[in-house]
Design a protein around this motif. Structure first.
Motif, PDB file in Angstrom:
ATOM      1  N   ILE A 186       0.838  -1.202   0.000  1.00  0.00           N
ATOM      2  CA  ILE A 186       0.000   0.000   0.000  1.00  0.00           C
ATOM      3  C   ILE A 186       0.871   1.249   0.000  1.00  0.00           C
ATOM      4  CG2 ILE A 186      -1.603   1.353   1.440  1.00  0.00           C
ATOM      5  CD1 ILE A 186      -2.862  -1.388   2.251  1.00  0.00           C
ATOM      6  N   THR A 187       1.918   1.241   0.805  1.00  0.00           N
ATOM      7  CA  THR A 187       2.848   2.375   0.852  1.00  0.00           C
ATOM      8  C   THR A 187       3.501   2.580  -0.510  1.00  0.00           C
ATOM      9  OG1 THR A 187       3.280   2.015   3.197  1.00  0.00           O
ATOM     10  CG2 THR A 187       4.915   3.300   1.995  1.00  0.00           C
ATOM     11  N   ASP A 188       3.921   1.478  -1.150  1.00  0.00           N
ATOM     12  CA  ASP A 188       4.530   1.564  -2.482  1.00  0.00           C
ATOM     13  C   ASP A 188       3.548   2.148  -3.495  1.00  0.00           C
ATOM     14  OD1 ASP A 188       6.832   0.431  -1.478  1.00  0.00           O
ATOM     15  OD2 ASP A 188       6.479  -1.554  -2.320  1.00  0.00           O
ATOM     16  N   LEU A 189       2.295   1.713  -3.444  1.00  0.00           N
ATOM     17  CA  LEU A 189       1.291   2.213  -4.385  1.00  0.00           C
ATOM     18  C   LEU A 189       0.983   3.686  -4.168  1.00  0.00           C
ATOM     19  CD1 LEU A 189      -1.176  -0.825  -4.481  1.00  0.00           C
ATOM     20  CD2 LEU A 189       0.347  -0.055  -6.305  1.00  0.00           C
ATOM     21  N   LYS A 190       0.964   4.116  -2.898  1.00  0.00           N
ATOM     22  CA  LYS A 190       0.685   5.528  -2.578  1.00  0.00           C
ATOM     23  C   LYS A 190       1.830   6.432  -3.024  1.00  0.00           C
ATOM     24  CE  LYS A 190      -2.428   4.941   1.338  1.00  0.00           C
ATOM     25  NZ  LYS A 190      -2.593   5.123   2.782  1.00  0.00           N
ATOM     26  N   SER A 191       3.029   5.891  -3.025  1.00  0.00           N
ATOM     27  CA  SER A 191       4.185   6.725  -3.390  1.00  0.00           C
ATOM     28  C   SER A 191       4.363   6.874  -4.896  1.00  0.00           C
ATOM     29  CB  SER A 191       5.467   6.149  -2.768  1.00  0.00           C
ATOM     30  OG  SER A 191       5.776   4.910  -3.347  1.00  0.00           O
TER      31      SER A 191
END
Length: 192
Positions: A186-191
């Motif tokens: 999720i963090t990777d997708l948000k970034s």
């Protein structure tokens, strides 16, 4: 993969003449023939549990290489349910499934260790991630090495087998690992 450790009773002690147990599909790649050879050479009883094929090359394997050897110290009990599996693994000196393929994980290995039962298998596929050779069992490359492993089972601390499963393959541990994986994703997708 995970093990619900509440389903498996830890057994610290085994009888001196506890059998070796082969618990898997009875197919060449799982190594039942090797388990039989080890049991015969070491003078140990072997209980074979699991399904065997009813057609094709694996039926031929069963009919030619396994079934004729059943009798006396080699016992075939067929498929087992979870209750029977727990009892079978709980009484075993070791789970011996000397695989001949790249086993992705092999849940039965972790289930056996949850009972405190050490493993004798081969260092293929996911086995080196499950079994620490000399600590939770033995990873072997030959019948001779497997026979040596049987002779050294008394050196395996059964409580360490259970602890390994509790710390690496139990439900809470695996859930935590999945949560971390999802959070990173999720963090990777948000970034992006």
């Amino acid at each position: 993969n995970f093990v619900d450790i509440e389903l498996y009773q830890f057994q610290l002690k085994r009888a001196d003449d506890a059998p070796l147990v082969f618990l898997s599909r009875v197919e060449r790649i799982k190594g039942a023939h090797t388990a039989i050879a080890v049991a015969r050479r070491t003078g140990r009883r072997l209980i074979i549990a699991g399904n065997h094929a009813d057609s094709g090359p694996e039926l031929e394997y069963w009919a030619r290489e396994i079934k004729p050897q059943v009798g006396g110290a080699i016992e075939y009990v067929g498929p087992v349910d979870d209750v029977q599996k727990n009892a079978l693994l709980g009484q075993a000196a070791a789970l011996i499934v000397p695989i001949e393929w790249e086993e992705p994980f092999g849940l039965v290995f972790a289930e056996a260790m949850a009972c405190g039962t050490p493993i004798i298998s081969c260092p293929r596929g996911g086995l080196p991630e499950i079994v620490r050779s000399g600590l939770d069992g033995f990873l072997i490359n030959s019948v001779e090495e497997a026979c040596d492993a049987v002779a050294h089972l008394k050196n395996i601390n059964r409580a360490n087998c259970r602890k390994r499963v509790e710390e690496h393959f139990s439900v809470p541990v695996i859930i935590g690992q999945y949560e971390q994986l999802y959070e990173r994703r999720i963090t990777d997708l948000k970034s992006k």
